[in-house]
Design a protein around this motif. Structure first.
Motif, PDB file in Angstrom:
ATOM      1  N   GLU A 385       0.830  -1.199   0.000  1.00  0.00           N
ATOM      2  CA  GLU A 385       0.000   0.000   0.000  1.00  0.00           C
ATOM      3  C   GLU A 385       0.872   1.261   0.000  1.00  0.00           C
ATOM      4  N   ALA A 386       1.898   1.239   0.852  1.00  0.00           N
ATOM      5  CA  ALA A 386       2.748   2.412   0.969  1.00  0.00           C
ATOM      6  C   ALA A 386       3.463   2.707  -0.342  1.00  0.00           C
ATOM      7  N   ALA A 387       3.830   1.642  -1.052  1.00  0.00           N
ATOM      8  CA  ALA A 387       4.511   1.835  -2.332  1.00  0.00           C
ATOM      9  C   ALA A 387       3.660   2.695  -3.248  1.00  0.00           C
ATOM     10  N   GLY A 388       2.327   2.459  -3.186  1.00  0.00           N
ATOM     11  CA  GLY A 388       1.413   3.216  -4.032  1.00  0.00           C
ATOM     12  C   GLY A 388       1.464   4.710  -3.749  1.00  0.00           C
ATOM     13  N   TYR A 389       1.778   5.082  -2.528  1.00  0.00           N
ATOM     14  CA  TYR A 389       1.739   6.501  -2.185  1.00  0.00           C
ATOM     15  C   TYR A 389       3.010   7.238  -2.556  1.00  0.00           C
ATOM     16  N   GLU A 390       4.011   6.500  -2.976  1.00  0.00           N
ATOM     17  CA  GLU A 390       5.302   7.136  -3.222  1.00  0.00           C
ATOM     18  C   GLU A 390       5.419   7.615  -4.663  1.00  0.00           C
ATOM     19  N   THR A 421      -0.518  -3.492  -8.027  1.00  0.00           N
ATOM     20  CA  THR A 421       0.175  -2.274  -7.636  1.00  0.00           C
ATOM     21  C   THR A 421       1.398  -2.041  -8.527  1.00  0.00           C
ATOM     22  N   CYS A 422       2.134  -3.117  -8.812  1.00  0.00           N
ATOM     23  CA  CYS A 422       3.286  -2.967  -9.704  1.00  0.00           C
ATOM     24  C   CYS A 422       2.860  -2.392 -11.044  1.00  0.00           C
ATOM     25  N   ARG A 423       1.793  -2.963 -11.584  1.00  0.00           N
ATOM     26  CA  ARG A 423       1.326  -2.515 -12.894  1.00  0.00           C
ATOM     27  C   ARG A 423       0.888  -1.063 -12.842  1.00  0.00           C
ATOM     28  N   ASP A 424       0.065  -0.756 -11.822  1.00  0.00           N
ATOM     29  CA  ASP A 424      -0.466   0.596 -11.739  1.00  0.00           C
ATOM     30  C   ASP A 424       0.665   1.611 -11.573  1.00  0.00           C
ATOM     31  N   LEU A 425       1.662   1.235 -10.755  1.00  0.00           N
ATOM     32  CA  LEU A 425       2.761   2.166 -10.537  1.00  0.00           C
ATOM     33  C   LEU A 425       3.543   2.403 -11.819  1.00  0.00           C
ATOM     34  N   ARG A 426       3.657   1.335 -12.584  1.00  0.00           N
ATOM     35  CA  ARG A 426       4.384   1.479 -13.846  1.00  0.00           C
ATOM     36  C   ARG A 426       3.665   2.498 -14.726  1.00  0.00           C
ATOM     37  N   VAL A 427       2.345   2.368 -14.757  1.00  0.00           N
ATOM     38  CA  VAL A 427       1.552   3.299 -15.561  1.00  0.00           C
ATOM     39  C   VAL A 427       1.689   4.708 -14.996  1.00  0.00           C
ATOM     40  N   LEU A 428       1.564   4.826 -13.663  1.00  0.00           N
ATOM     41  CA  LEU A 428       1.628   6.146 -13.039  1.00  0.00           C
ATOM     42  C   LEU A 428       2.974   6.812 -13.285  1.00  0.00           C
ATOM     43  N   ASN A 429       4.046   6.038 -13.138  1.00  0.00           N
ATOM     44  CA  ASN A 429       5.362   6.614 -13.364  1.00  0.00           C
ATOM     45  C   ASN A 429       5.495   7.121 -14.795  1.00  0.00           C
ATOM     46  N   ALA A 430       4.881   6.359 -15.713  1.00  0.00           N
ATOM     47  CA  ALA A 430       4.971   6.763 -17.119  1.00  0.00           C
ATOM     48  C   ALA A 430       4.259   8.091 -17.356  1.00  0.00           C
ATOM     49  N   ILE A 431       3.095   8.258 -16.753  1.00  0.00           N
ATOM     50  CA  ILE A 431       2.361   9.490 -17.059  1.00  0.00           C
ATOM     51  C   ILE A 431       2.842  10.658 -16.208  1.00  0.00           C
ATOM     52  N   ARG A 432       3.564  10.357 -15.118  1.00  0.00           N
ATOM     53  CA  ARG A 432       4.078  11.456 -14.296  1.00  0.00           C
ATOM     54  C   ARG A 432       5.320  12.072 -14.922  1.00  0.00           C
ATOM     55  N   ASP A 433       5.919  11.358 -15.842  1.00  0.00           N
ATOM     56  CA  ASP A 433       7.096  11.881 -16.524  1.00  0.00           C
ATOM     57  C   ASP A 433       6.828  13.306 -16.982  1.00  0.00           C
ATOM     58  N   TYR A 434       7.823  14.175 -16.896  1.00  0.00           N
ATOM     59  CA  TYR A 434       7.475  15.573 -17.098  1.00  0.00           C
ATOM     60  C   TYR A 434       7.123  15.886 -18.538  1.00  0.00           C
ATOM     61  N   GLN A 435       7.546  15.012 -19.466  1.00  0.00           N
ATOM     62  CA  GLN A 435       7.118  15.205 -20.856  1.00  0.00           C
ATOM     63  C   GLN A 435       5.600  15.054 -20.985  1.00  0.00           C
ATOM     64  N   ILE A 436       5.078  14.138 -20.179  1.00  0.00           N
ATOM     65  CA  ILE A 436       3.631  13.899 -20.231  1.00  0.00           C
ATOM     66  C   ILE A 436       2.947  14.862 -19.262  1.00  0.00           C
ATOM     67  N   GLY A 437       3.483  14.884 -18.049  1.00  0.00           N
ATOM     68  CA  GLY A 437       3.033  15.892 -17.101  1.00  0.00           C
ATOM     69  C   GLY A 437       1.642  15.694 -16.535  1.00  0.00           C
ATOM     70  N   ILE A 438       1.335  14.482 -16.111  1.00  0.00           N
ATOM     71  CA  ILE A 438       0.069  14.269 -15.416  1.00  0.00           C
ATOM     72  C   ILE A 438       0.407  13.710 -14.036  1.00  0.00           C
ATOM     73  N   LEU A 440      -0.640  12.370 -11.350  1.00  0.00           N
ATOM     74  CA  LEU A 440      -1.728  11.704 -10.619  1.00  0.00           C
ATOM     75  C   LEU A 440      -1.169  10.962  -9.423  1.00  0.00           C
ATOM     76  N   THR A 441      -1.862  11.014  -8.309  1.00  0.00           N
ATOM     77  CA  THR A 441      -1.495  10.146  -7.205  1.00  0.00           C
ATOM     78  C   THR A 441      -2.262   8.847  -7.370  1.00  0.00           C
ATOM     79  N   PHE A 442      -1.872   7.878  -6.557  1.00  0.00           N
ATOM     80  CA  PHE A 442      -2.496   6.567  -6.653  1.00  0.00           C
ATOM     81  C   PHE A 442      -4.011   6.672  -6.417  1.00  0.00           C
ATOM     82  N   ALA A 443      -4.362   7.420  -5.378  1.00  0.00           N
ATOM     83  CA  ALA A 443      -5.780   7.539  -5.034  1.00  0.00           C
ATOM     84  C   ALA A 443      -6.555   8.232  -6.159  1.00  0.00           C
ATOM     85  N   GLN A 444      -5.950   9.256  -6.731  1.00  0.00           N
ATOM     86  CA  GLN A 444      -6.628   9.960  -7.827  1.00  0.00           C
ATOM     87  C   GLN A 444      -6.806   9.037  -9.026  1.00  0.00           C
ATOM     88  N   TYR A 445      -5.744   8.272  -9.262  1.00  0.00           N
ATOM     89  CA  TYR A 445      -5.780   7.352 -10.403  1.00  0.00           C
ATOM     90  C   TYR A 445      -6.905   6.334 -10.244  1.00  0.00           C
TER      91      TYR A 445
END
Lengths: 839, 617
Positions: A385-390, A421-438, A440-445
């Motif tokens: 769970e904590a991993a998701g918040y980071e 969680t691994c999958r979701d984080l992978r997606v989140l990290n991809a969209i948080r990249d500053y080129q994409i610039g979204i 999102l936190t885990f909860a928002q996602y």
């Protein structure tokens, strides 16, 4: 890791808050944020800036500039503002930008500053002007509320289904309220406004004064208010520096805070998260940021620059010219693990894993400690769970590694949450990249859902990333890749700089036969952009004709539509086109078009046969199809015409047409019919019996049956009825009449063309053996046996058969013999047979 | 897809088809109009509805009174009217008349039209033109297949024949394709698809598209039916025109089997009321004689009667216990068998009576000589006498057509005189009947070059266009040459007879026509299955005017276990006769295939002729 909690700030006993940087902004803003109109969409959405909006500072000739950036400050688009004075910017739930103008017009732009449409907040606004406006989101969609110069509020709860509501007047309101907010309670949208020390609640019909419970009478005048993201909480800031926090229903007070600053804050927003321990508001002044909750203490930050707060589901985003930060309450799992000297199972597990990596036996000790308390699965769960918040991938990894390590010692731990969680984080990290610039936190996602996220990527035209995500998450093609490709194609066809061929080819190259792709939809989009030729090319790739035809019709390519419909073999589709053409074209052209399409023509004829008989005739006329015209008249002679004259006239028309069609047989037959009809008419008049509508055969039969032999003879000659038929018919009728005398006379009138066996048969049919016998004698030798059998003279039949020496006939007679009565006949035949055999 | 919910249909032979699914869909139709209602049913749909929803089911759905759709003012007093009809313009006008009449008298009711099997655009258009589109609600009863028997599925679309082959209307093509897809999804995948005929080809193509659209949701599995053979009725008119002499065919010709059941009148039941009998494999007596040549049937029945008697006789000398057993276990079955036996014997007698009266033997002799091409003159005068004596309008017409189809058209003199005779006997409106028969190619004149009518010659001028090219084919096929003689020689349809053909122990499919003729349609199927394609049949295909098809990919060697009993779905577009079914059942037994039949409707010569008739309304 020791410094992990360095940016944690406690608020009261329970909760910690932290503020960390999401991005350093890529934009090179020269202006101060305070000089711009700013709107940032929630869920890590884009930021819109309108520069030079304030008229007074504007040098003549320089227009305002509307710019849109991603959350990381990457410019997406900009456009020179050419419309009226903008009061407020805001984003819709589908990330369209609303620009609310002074005159009440709301212009809608997409992410790329492309104008979509506009609507108005009512005529009344024209004179009074919009003074303030707010964009809000409810379950109904995105709404807009305005405050006019006449101190009246109007709002709409859904801009896509515009219904303007003018709110009731606030009694005695002479100046603009000091602050106001839109609330949504139990599906009703209401407005809360503050005038000095008074609070008013405006609903659809009434205006009422309200007082927040537990507020100090010396609190002073309200200068700022904030409603939480989910409309549950309300915060009020007064000019004495007191902050009241409570439920938005104004039924409960949650806390109060008194601060040293009395200046009205620039912004005040709630900072909560689902299952918050502490409900806090964030107040921002020019250079100061304050987090206040239900506690005497507060957290303060110094702001180096103008900052802008964006409330989110689980925190607050704060961006300025240089940075973009996120401020939130530390979630429980993270707190448990990272709190200094925490002995929570998750913290131990993380430690155990680190020791294990160092190949230290301490790993075992820690592990044992958790296991002894039987908390290992709890520990793994916490780490996951904590991993998701980071936000930091490194921290995510170490937490997940710990979880994975702990999992090894568990028998029954469903891997699902870990994998997800691994999958979701992978997606989140991809969209948080500053080129994409979204960001999102885990909860928002989770709240937003993957489908909406994909939509947002598509809106940003980040097709490859969206497809990669679909593939990575193994979403079904139908809702995943295909949908995105279709969006891509719809975008592609709008690119005006490429030729039709290029675009069509590129689209087909990429889409191929991907299931769920509708080429017709893409073509429709191309047509909407005015690229008819491209649309036609794209339709060629559409395998389902049913999908091609409607668009072709819309594009007025009727010929092509007709061809496609016919190729499809779907009659319904052909009809659709034909009847569409019928209304679209003038009659002549319509017929000409049908001429070229026989399938369509024959279908239309069928339709006309039932619906428009006259049109049918016209169609045949146009074709010079005399045969069908003849048939048409024959048909109407007995189906629609009742009077004899009418029928004769119709038949006469038919005769003419048949001659033109060189169908002499039909012409002659029809002429005969006219003659017959006239005769039948006369017979009917003379004899007072119905004759019309009988066939020739039946007419003659009827006449004989009634004893009108003369008239029968007349018809027989007139219509050259073949002898054979006449004889068959006449003896049948005579027998039915039981006019045996006449029959005998007739039989002797000349030699029968049908022989005399039929006479025997017909007499026997009417059970007159006596008469039958007369004729049996006259039957030709070959048929004699049969005749004798018919009248029951087996003896004579046997004689005849024996005379013919015909074995078959003998057997026939034999088969008719019954042992009791005809034994002698039987013997006779058997003897004869024996004799034949001997020879 | 509409059938998705029916995936749960039990697996197994097509007998599985007979359970469940059409019923559920029909009842949902009724329930969508709650409350009491009167139901108006088109005559054609009565028997199919009767097969799957009896009166009590209708009553359950609050159907109050049942009426037939006919051209009469209605008398219903109900406030809700429900119409179950085919999607035809005339039916829409019927409904429109009712609605408009109600409007004129200021009466308000609810109207619902249920289209079977589907709604067509034209219907809506007509409703709109009649100004009642807003007054009625529409629904569809997606009824595609009626299982008449273990191996026989009928779409109950008798109008298919006239619509497609005469009017050139392709509206039912997609309906057939959908039915095929339904079977494919239940019992397929069909991997070996053969066919001949233009319509067959179109159905095949539309079906392929459906398969491609739904691809992905069908998992690879062992097909229960892997072979399909599609055939147009116009490939073989001859067989359909012959008198049937196999028992089931003969019953159909004599009493007309409707939806697998027949009404035996008082002359059969030898009582004062008629019996409705379901004719299928469940009928123990019928299942044994249905495929037999009629000459064997009587003998079989009397043998059966004797057996039955002995079984009854066993009662004598039984003790109480045995008797109890007998009564509880066997008696009911015996009684049932007894009842059926007496019905079939009655039917046989009735057939014999009718057939001997009209000199059936002579009729058969004429047919056989037509098939063999002997004594054409004699046959022609036989037909002429047939017409002159007004024996039967459709019989006479049938013989004329048989003469034309076997002889590749009538010689001009006969063509004219037979037609004249016919018009004199049966009235001038048959001028249009003859026009229909000529268009469809059943009754033509032997004058090459002259046969093209104005339309057809125009069409052939327009071959440049692709779609028009397709159409030229269509019209060519309407006036196609039958080439029967050539085909007969190539395929050996007339067996050489050495002595008497033993009808008791048939040696080939010719037994269904007393050993005189192997049905062409069945012979084609036999040949193609044997050769696994059309290879070596090029000349035959040419004589049949082409449009053949076979699996394009080389057929992969399949699992031999699957070959144990090859199940072949024989699809007849435009109808098939009971004789053809019997012949193929025989072929199946000989070669170890199992045939399952899918037909647009059961055909017979009389039905074929009726479809062509232009009669006064």
């Amino acid at each position: 890791m020791a410094c992990y909690t360095a940016n944690w700030d406690p608020l009261g006993e329970e909760a910690f808050y932290r503020k960390f940087e999401l991005y350093s902004m890529a934009w090179n803003l020269k202006e101060d944020l305070r000089d711009c109109l700013v709107a940032a969409a929630p869920y890590g959405g884009p930021i819109a800036l309108l520069k030079n909006n304030l008229r007074k500072e504007k040098s003549p000739g320089s227009r305002p500039l509307l710019e849109i950036y991603s959350a990381s400050g990457v410019p997406l688009a900009s456009v020179l503002w050419k419309s009226g004075q903008v009061v407020q910017l805001g984003w819709t739930a589908s990330e369209d930008l609303l620009c609310i103008q002074e005159d009440g017009t709301v212009l809608i732009y997409n992410l790329f500053c492309e104008f979509k449409r506009h609507f108005s907040m009512g005529n009344e606004v024209l004179q009074n002007h919009v003074r303030e406006a707010k964009v809000f989101h409810t379950e109904y969609g995105t709404g807009v509320a305005i405050l006019t110069g006449a101190h009246r509020f109007s709002l709409t709860t859904n801009i896509d289904n515009l219904k303007l509501r003018r709110m009731p007047e606030v009694p005695g309101l002479q100046k603009l309220p000091s602050c106001w907010a839109v609330l949504s309670q139990d599906r009703v949208t209401i407005i809360l406004l503050a005038v000095g020390q008074d609070l008013y609640l405006l609903d659809n019909t009434s205006c009422s004064v309200v007082t927040p419970p537990g507020i100090s009478p010396h609190a002073g005048a309200y200068v700022q208010m904030a409603v939480s993201f989910n409309y549950c909480h309300l915060a009020l800031f007064t000019d004495t520096g007191s902050i009241w926090m409570g439920t938005s229903s104004l039924k409960e007070k949650l806390g109060e805070f008194s601060c040293d600053f009395r200046a009205p804050p620039r912004q005040m927003v709630w900072c909560t998260r689902p299952r918050s321990k502490q409900r806090a508001v964030v107040v921002a002044w020019d250079r100061r940021l304050l987090v206040a909750g239900n506690s005497k203490e507060c957290i303060q930050f110094v702001l180096d620059e103008d900052s802008y707060l964006v409330p989110e589901l689980d925190g607050v985003r704060i961006f300025s010219r240089t940075t973009h930060e996120f401020l939130h309450e530390i979630p429980e799992a993270s707190e448990e693990i990272f709190k200094i000297a925490s002995m929570a199972p998750g913290a131990l597990l993380l430690e155990a894993q680190r020791e294990y990596e160092k190949e230290s036996q301490k790993a075992d000790e820690y592990l044992r400690e958790i296991k002894d308390q039987n908390l290992l699965s709890e520990a793994a769960r916490q780490c996951i769970e904590a991993a998701g918040y980071e936000h930091e991938p490194e921290t995510q990894k170490s937490l997940l590694r710990a979880a994975s390590f702990g999992k090894c010692f568990l028998d029954k731990f469903s891997p699902e949450s870990f994998v997800r969680t691994c999958r979701d984080l992978r997606v989140l990290n991809a969209i948080r990249d500053y080129q994409i610039g979204i960001p999102l936190t885990f909860a928002q996602y989770k709240q937003l859902t993957i489908e909406v996220l994909l939509d947002r990527l598509v809106l940003r035209r980040l097709y490859p990333l969206a497809i990669k995500i679909c593939e990575y998450l193994r979403l079904s093609e139908f809702q995943g890749v295909s949908r995105i490709l279709a969006h891509w194609a719809c975008y592609k066809v709008q690119q005006k700089d490429k030729s039709d061929e290029e675009v069509a080819h590129a689209v087909n190259q990429k889409l191929g036969d991907t299931p769920g792709i509708s080429y017709s939809e893409i073509a429709a989009r191309a047509y909407d952009c005015g690229r008819t030729e491209l649309a036609i090319k794209l339709l060629e790739y559409e395998p389902r004709s049913g999908e091609q035809v409607p668009l072709l019709l819309k594009m007025k390519k009727s010929q092509l539509a007709l061809n496609k419909a016919i190729e499809s073999g779907d009659t319904d589709l052909v009809y659709t086109v034909v009847l569409h053409l019928k209304n679209e074209l003038n009659r002549g052209t319509f017929f000409m078009t049908l001429q070229k399409q026989p399938v369509a023509l024959s279908l239309y004829r069928q339709f006309c046969k039932h619906q428009e008989l006259e049109t049918l005739k016209d169609l045949y006329n146009q074709d010079d199809d005399h045969q069908e015209l003849g048939n048409f008249h024959v048909h109407s002679s007995y189906s629609s015409e009742k009077r004899i004259e009418g029928r004769v006239a119709a038949l006469q028309n038919a005769v003419d047409e048949y001659y033109k069609a060189k169908n002499e047989f039909a012409a002659k037959a029809t002429e005969d019919q006219i003659k017959l009809l006239r005769m039948q008419r006369r017979l009917q008049d003379d004899l007072d019996k119905p004759y019309v509508d009988y066939s020739l055969h039946d007419t003659v039969y009827g006449l004989i049956l009634d004893g009108n032999h003369k008239r029968a003879e007349q018809l027989y000659r007139e219509f050259r009825i073949p002898d054979k038929r006449f004889w068959w018919l006449k003896i049948g009728a005579l027998a039915e009449r039981e006019d045996w005398e006449e029959m005998e006379k007739f039989s002797k009138s000349k030699k029968s063309p049908i022989g005399y066996l039929p006479f025997v048969e017909i007499c026997m049919k009417h059970h007159n053996r006596h008469e039958a016998k007369k004729y049996a004698a006259r039957v030709t030798p070959e048929q004699r046996v049969k005749a004798h059998i018919l009248v029951g003279e087996l003896d004579q039949a046997a004689d005849a058969a024996i005379e013919h020496k015909n074995e078959n006939e003998m057997n026939l007679v034999l088969s008719k013999c019954t042992a009791a009565t005809d034994s002698s006949v039987g013997e006779k035949i058997n003897r004869a047979k024996a004799q034949i055999l001997k020879k | 897809m509409a059938f998705a919910g029916r995936r749960d249909a039990p697996d197994g032979r097509t007998s599985a088809c007979s359970s469940g699914w059409p019923e559920t869909s029909s009842s949902t139709c009724w329930s969508r109009l709650p409350g009491k209602k009167d139901l108006f049913i088109e005559a054609d749909l009565m028997s199919p509805l009767d097969r799957i929803a009896n009166v009590s089911i209708l009553k359950q759905h609050e159907v109050d009174k049942l009426y037939k759709v006919e051209n009469k003012p209605i008398v219903s007093t109900s406030d809700q009217l429900c119409f179950l009809v085919r999607p035809r313009i005339t039916n829409m006008k019927y409904v429109a008349d009712i609605v408009n009449a109600d409007k004129a008298t200021g009466r308000s009711r609810k109207y619902k039209i249920i289209f079977s099997p589907q709604k067509f655009y034209t219907c809506e258009l007509v409703l709109e033109e009649e100004g009642i589109y807003g007054d009625v609600t529409c629904d569809e009863w997606a009824f595609y297949l009626l299982p008449l028997d273990d191996d026989l599925l009928s779409m109950e679309l008798p109008e298919f024949f006239r619509d497609y082959f005469l009017e050139g209307d392709q509206r039912w093509i997609s309906t057939v394709a959908r039915a095929l897809q339904l079977l494919n999804s239940l019992f397929g995948p069909f991997t070996h698809t053969y066919g001949i005929g233009r319509c067959a080809k179109m159905v095949y193509e539309v079906w392929r598209e459906l398969v491609e659209e739904s691809e992905g949701d069908s998992q690879a599995r062992r097909p229960e039916i892997s072979h399909v053979f599609l055939m147009d009725r116009d490939v073989d008119y001859v067989t359909a025109l012959c008198s049937q002499v196999v028992y089931e065919g003969l019953v159909d010709d004599t009493f007309r089997i409707k939806c697998g059941s027949v009404d035996f009148g008082p002359d059969v039941t030898s009582s004062d009321r008629s019996f409705k009998v379901l004719l299928n494999a469940q009928d123990k007596v019928f299942s044994e004689i249905r495929n037999e040549h009629f000459s064997n049937v009587f003998g079989f029945l009397s043998q059966k009667a004797r057996n039955l008697q002995t079984q009854y006789d066993r009662r004598r000398g039984m003790d109480i216990k045995q008797m109890k057993n007998f009564v509880s276990q066997e008696l009911k079955g015996l009684k049932q068998e007894h009842r059926l036996l007496s019905l079939h014997i009655g039917a046989c007698e009735s057939i014999m009576k009718k057939k001997t009266k009209q000199d059936f033997q002579e009729l058969l002799k004429t047919e056989h000589s037509l098939l063999e091409g002997f004594d054409i003159r004699e046959s022609t005068s036989y037909i002429e006498e047939h017409i002159d004596r007004q024996v039967s309008p459709s019989e006479s017409l049938r013989l004329m057509c048989l003469l034309s189809v076997t002889e590749n058209g009538l010689i001009p003199k006969d063509y004219r005189s037979l037609k004249t005779q016919y018009l004199q006997s049966y009235g001038p409106e048959h001028l249009l009947t003859f026009h229909n028969l000529k268009r469809i190619g059943l009754l033509t004149e032997q004058a090459p070059g002259e046969t093209l009518t104005a339309v057809e010659s125009k069409v052939s001028k327009l071959v440049t266009d692709r779609a028009a090219g397709k159409l030229t084919d269509a019209f060519n096929s309407l006036a196609r040459k039958s080439n029967f003689r050539g085909l007969s020689k190539k395929l050996g349809l007339i067996p050489r007879v050495d002595g008497e053909y033993n009808l008791k122990v048939p040696r080939d499919m010719a037994y269904v026509f007393s050993g005189a003729y192997v049905p062409l349609s069945c012979k084609i199927i036999e040949q193609v299955l044997e050769r696994k394609g059309w290879l070596g049949l090029e000349e035959v295909v040419r004589l049949l005017n082409g449009n053949e098809f076979a699996p394009t990919e080389p057929v992969t060697e399949e699992n031999p276990a699957w070959e144990v009993q090859r199940v072949i779905l024989a699809v007849f577009l435009g109808g098939c006769t009971f004789s053809e079914i019997s012949a193929l059942r025989f072929l199946g037994k000989e070669k170890g295939y199992k045939f399952i039949f899918l037909t647009t409707a059961i055909a017979s010569s009389a039905r074929l002729m009726d479809a062509m008739l232009e009669a006064k309304v």
